[in-house]
Structures are given as C-alpha cells and as structure tokens.
Design an enzyme around this catalytic site. Structure first.
Site, PDB file in Angstrom:
ATOM      1  N   ASN A 145       0.904  -1.101   0.179  1.00 18.22           N
ATOM      2  CA  ASN A 145      -0.168   0.038   0.049  1.00 18.22           C
ATOM      3  C   ASN A 145       0.913   1.241  -0.026  1.00 18.22           C
ATOM      4  O   ASN A 145       2.363   1.124  -0.112  1.00 18.22           O
ATOM      5  CB  ASN A 145      -1.069  -0.043   1.181  1.00 18.22           C
ATOM      6  CG  ASN A 145      -0.585  -0.028   2.400  1.00 18.22           C
ATOM      7  OD1 ASN A 145       0.850   0.520   2.777  1.00 18.22           O
ATOM      8  ND2 ASN A 145      -0.834  -0.710   3.456  1.00 18.22           N
ATOM      9  N   GLU A 201       3.397   1.247   2.660  1.00 17.37           N
ATOM     10  CA  GLU A 201       4.421   0.269   2.575  1.00 17.37           C
ATOM     11  C   GLU A 201       5.363   0.847   1.488  1.00 17.37           C
ATOM     12  O   GLU A 201       6.658   0.185   1.737  1.00 17.37           O
ATOM     13  CB  GLU A 201       3.778  -1.098   2.311  1.00 17.37           C
ATOM     14  CG  GLU A 201       3.205  -1.669   3.570  1.00 17.37           C
ATOM     15  CD  GLU A 201       2.015  -2.574   3.545  1.00 17.37           C
ATOM     16  OE1 GLU A 201       1.393  -3.302   4.377  1.00 17.37           O
ATOM     17  OE2 GLU A 201       1.617  -2.969   1.976  1.00 17.37           O
ATOM     18  N   ASP A 240      -6.529  -7.027   1.077  1.00 21.84           N
ATOM     19  CA  ASP A 240      -6.903  -8.556   1.027  1.00 21.84           C
ATOM     20  C   ASP A 240      -7.582  -9.028  -0.235  1.00 21.84           C
ATOM     21  O   ASP A 240      -7.321  -9.885  -0.801  1.00 21.84           O
ATOM     22  CB  ASP A 240      -7.589  -9.015   2.394  1.00 21.84           C
ATOM     23  CG  ASP A 240      -6.623  -8.923   3.468  1.00 21.84           C
ATOM     24  OD1 ASP A 240      -5.324  -8.846   3.556  1.00 21.84           O
ATOM     25  OD2 ASP A 240      -7.213  -9.147   4.558  1.00 21.84           O
TER      26      ASP A 240
END
Length: 489
Positions: free
Chosen positions: A207, A210, A276
C-alpha cells in the site's frame, strides 16, 4: 474499460471454481462488538457504546482465504495459531466457506485476535491479543513442510504478511523458489520494508505507506515513490509491482513503465481488508492467465466494492459480477449466453435484489413492433432475458424458408439493445425448460396471448411470479416485411 472482458467473464463464471490457491501467512480472528453511541461517559471523555450484538470474522491471511473462497476458488490456508478457543472459532468460520485450514499450533502463542468496537458505522476502539516473539524452529519446519506439500496442483500462491512472525525470510524464499520452479505465480502482500525477502515473487502488492517505507521516499511524493518502485522490480527479480494508492487508485509498475488506474468512486466507510481483496482478485486473475493489466483493473473494481462495507468483509462473487454489469452492457457479445451462464447471471442479479423479466420469440427481421414489446418488457423488471428460437426451431414453426436471419446474428442484434440484459438460444419446441431453469419473476408476452396460453405461466406463478401481456404495434410483423420485400409494395 476492462480489457479482455469476454475472457474475464468466462473465467469468473466458469474457471474460477476450478482454481486451487495456497494462502500462507499471518492468520487472525477478527471480533466485533456492534452498538450505538448515545452519550459521553461521565467517568472519562469517551463515548459510551451500547452493545447490540457481536460477530466474528476470519482476518489477516484468513481474510484473503475468505475472499478467494467467496469468489469461487478452492483454498488451502496455512499459518500459525494457538490451540485455543479462538483457533477453534476461526477454523469453524473457515470451514463454512469450504476452506481447508492447516494451522500449526504453537505452544505459548495465542491465536492472534483483533477486537473492534463500533458505534453505528464508526470504529471506536480496537483491542489486539497477540504474542510477537520468535517461534521455535520446529514450528517453522512444520509450516514449511505443509506449504511445500500443498504446492503441487496449486494455480497461485499468496503470501500474506502482517508482520506477526509467519513469513520469515527463509519461509518466503523457500516457498517462492519452489513455486517458481513449478511455474506457479506468487503474490505477496508485504509488511516488511525489506522487499529482499520477497525476491523472485511474481508481484509484490504494497500500500502507499508500505511503498514509502520500502522506497525510503516521502509518502507525499508519489512520483518519486513510483520511480523507486520501477527500480525495485528488476532489483528484486519481480515481474511487476502492484501498489494500492488509497484514493489515487492502483499502480501497476514494471521495470520501465507504470500505469495508474484511478480509484473506483464509492463512499468509503472502512478500508480494512481492502488490500486482502485486491490481492485475492489479482491472484485469481493471474491464475487464470489474464494479463496483469486486466487483472489489476478487475482488482481495482473489487477494491471499490469492499471499502463501502464496514469491517473486514470479503467480496462476494455476485458483487464483482454486478459491478461489471455496466461494462457488459456495452459489449453485445457478452450478453449472449448459454443456459448455464444464464442461470449464473440470474443468480447474480437476484443476489443484489434485482427483479428478472423474461420474454421469448423468433425475432426474425427485427422491427419496431419487436422493439416496442422489448422496451415494455424491460419496464417490468430490473433485468430482461430474451430467449430466441434456434434456426431449426424457427424452421419447424415457420417453414423451411425461415429464418431469414440466422440465430447467431439474431442474438447479437438483440444483445446490442439497451433494454436487453441477456440473450439465450433454445432448440426445444417451447422455452419451458429454460424458464424453469432461470425462474424469472415475470414473463412478458405481446399480442393476443392470455395467461392460459403463455408457456411457463403456471410455473412462474407457482413461485410467486407474474405474467404480463403488453400491447403490440399494429401493422408490423416479420411476415409482412417479407411480403413487402417480395412484392415491392
């Protein structure tokens, strides 16, 4: 616009149930206390939540597994747990969706849980229960043994890293090497800022935060972060990188290029679990042989669906298909379906509360009378199925000189109409078998029919449906058009 739309629809409806995926990572149990906030506590400046009900949901890597299962795939989930009541609850939740869980119980380590307290649709507090020490070597050895034994026969592997201890550098490298040798795609949802442990994966899906951490760039400077991502692709031997950029969308980054897909506009209630969903849809796309660009487009649409939900909630297959409906409407070929595909489409429409209408006919030489009936039929429901007689069936009804237009062309022309959502060809004398299979909410016929002469009327009414007779336009028929062409009058 989704590329390869026809192939995408075929894969979702027919091939995804045949895909087997391994999810390896940090499994969790998400618990929720739902309630309403009516006042501030007199004891401290905090809201008082009046609890109304509780729920449990697989989280972390287990939520990835749930997303894949709800999309129709066969899923094997491996990770660590705690041999406690929370593990048993988690396994029970997973079993309901057909997920095979192979969890290594670690002595002294509880099953990781996250308890969220919500007031209305707003998350008020989260309580985590976990023990983040290094687990014994024997537990890692057992986990690796399980993962490597499950690899054969898998179509993709997802490494779901939540930095809870499962995906050590050794575990990642051994699984990636084995999958790569078997030519199985590996997708990583990273938590470590050292992408070196994911070296050799097909794609890493960070993301925004990150990616900033891994690239050591300012999170506010998107261009520099994506430039760093381009350099990391060859550095870590990736095929490409997939970066979720919050409200900016999703970026597909290769060694020498980048493509940003804008976020699908939706009201955002909760982004938890969105990553996810993205990696799950992307994994199934790659497992199905879709081009990365197409798989990322599909994942972007899926992300727009789940952020509109509260809590960690997996995407449903029918939701994804429903989200693709506007694009299907622009591709006539994707509205022409088989009987099996029709049933799947109807189930998708019905799952989102849509009313399904049905009409049938030969529709040889489409004219204004046909159009009028179809438009009226569409007004009786949210979706309209048009069943047409096959060429052989038309010949039996109308004579050997008919049809004038073949079934493939008739179906394609009808599918191009905005009023029509699906076209299916039947070869039987009547469409009764098709009606019973699709179970429409309403049957529509034009002209001099009545309830007693409409095929399927009794069956539709038996399950609570309706029969509607709509007026036709006088003076228009295929027979008259043929006579006019023959006589010139």
């Amino acid at each position: 616009m989704i590329e390869q739309l026809h192939e995408v629809m075929h894969e979702i409806e027919h091939e995804w149930p045949n895909k087997r995926l391994l999810v390896l990572g940090d499994v969790m149990l998400d618990k929720y206390i739902w309630g309403e906030v009516g006042r501030i506590s007199p004891e401290a400046p905090v809201p008082v939540v009046r609890a109304t009900h509780t729920s449990e949901q697989p989280g972390g890597a287990a939520n990835v597994a749930m997303n894949l299962a709800r999309l129709g795939a066969e899923v094997v989930l491996a990770g660590f747990a705690g041999d406690d009541e929370n593990q048993r609850s988690l396994v029970s939740c997973l079993k309901k969706d057909g997920i095979r869980s192979l969890l290594v119980s670690c002595e002294g380590f509880p099953t990781i849980t996250k308890l969220r307290i919500l007031g209305g649709r707003q998350q008020m507090l989260r309580l985590d229960s976990e023990h983040l020490a290094t687990r014994p070597d024997a537990d890692y050895a057992r986990l690796l043994e399980i993962a490597l034994a499950e690899l054969p026969g898998c179509h993709a592997v997802v490494l779901s890293d939540y930095a809870k201890g499962v995906l050590s550098a050794e575990v990642c490298q051994k699984v990636i090497a084995a999958a790569r040798e078997a030519q199985i795609p590996v997708l990583v949802d990273p938590k470590s800022s050292d992408f070196g442990r994911y070296r050799g994966a097909t794609t890493v899906c960070p993301n925004l935060g990150e990616l900033a951490s891994a690239s050591r760039e300012d999170v506010r400077d998107l261009d520099k972060m994506l430039a760093a991502a381009e350099r990391m692709v060859p550095e870590f031997d990736l095929q490409f990188m997939t970066a979720t950029l919050s409200e900016k969308g999703i970026a597909l980054v290769r060694a020498d290029s980048r493509t940003i897909l804008p976020a699908v506009a939706r009201q955002v209630f909760d982004v938890s679990g969105a990553g996810d969903t993205v990696i799950s849809v992307l994994a199934l796309g790659l497992a199905s042989g879709l081009q990365p660009e197409t798989a990322v487009q599909l994942a972007n649409i899926a992300a727009g669906i789940v952020v509109a939900k509260v809590g960690t909630v997996p995407i449903e297959k029918h939701e994804l298909l429903a989200a693709l409906a506007p694009e299907i409407a622009l591709h006539a070929v994707d509205k022409v379906v088989s009987r099996e595909e029709l049933v799947n489409r109807v189930n998708t429409w019905r799952a989102v509360g849509e009313r399904v209408a049905f009409t049938n006919g030969c529709f040889d030489l489409l004219h204004v009378g046909h159009i009028t009936v179809l438009e009226q039929a569409r007004r009786t429901g949210d979706r309209l199925i048009v069943a047409i007689n096959s060429d052989a069936s038309v010949s039996r009804l109308k004579g050997p000189s008919r049809p004038i237009v073949g079934e493939r062309e008739r179906a394609r022309v009808l599918a191009a109409l905005a009023a029509v959502d699906a076209v299916v060809v039947f070869d039987e004398p009547t469409p009764l078998e098709l009606i019973v299979a699709a179970r429409p909410d309403v049957i529509v016929k034009g002209g001099d029919y009545n309830v007693d002469t409409v095929v399927g009327a009794q069956e539709v009414m038996s399950w609570g449906g309706q029969v509607r007779i709509v007026p036709t336009v006088d003076g228009y028929s295929t027979t008259r058009l043929i006579e006019k062409g023959a006589t010139g009058k």
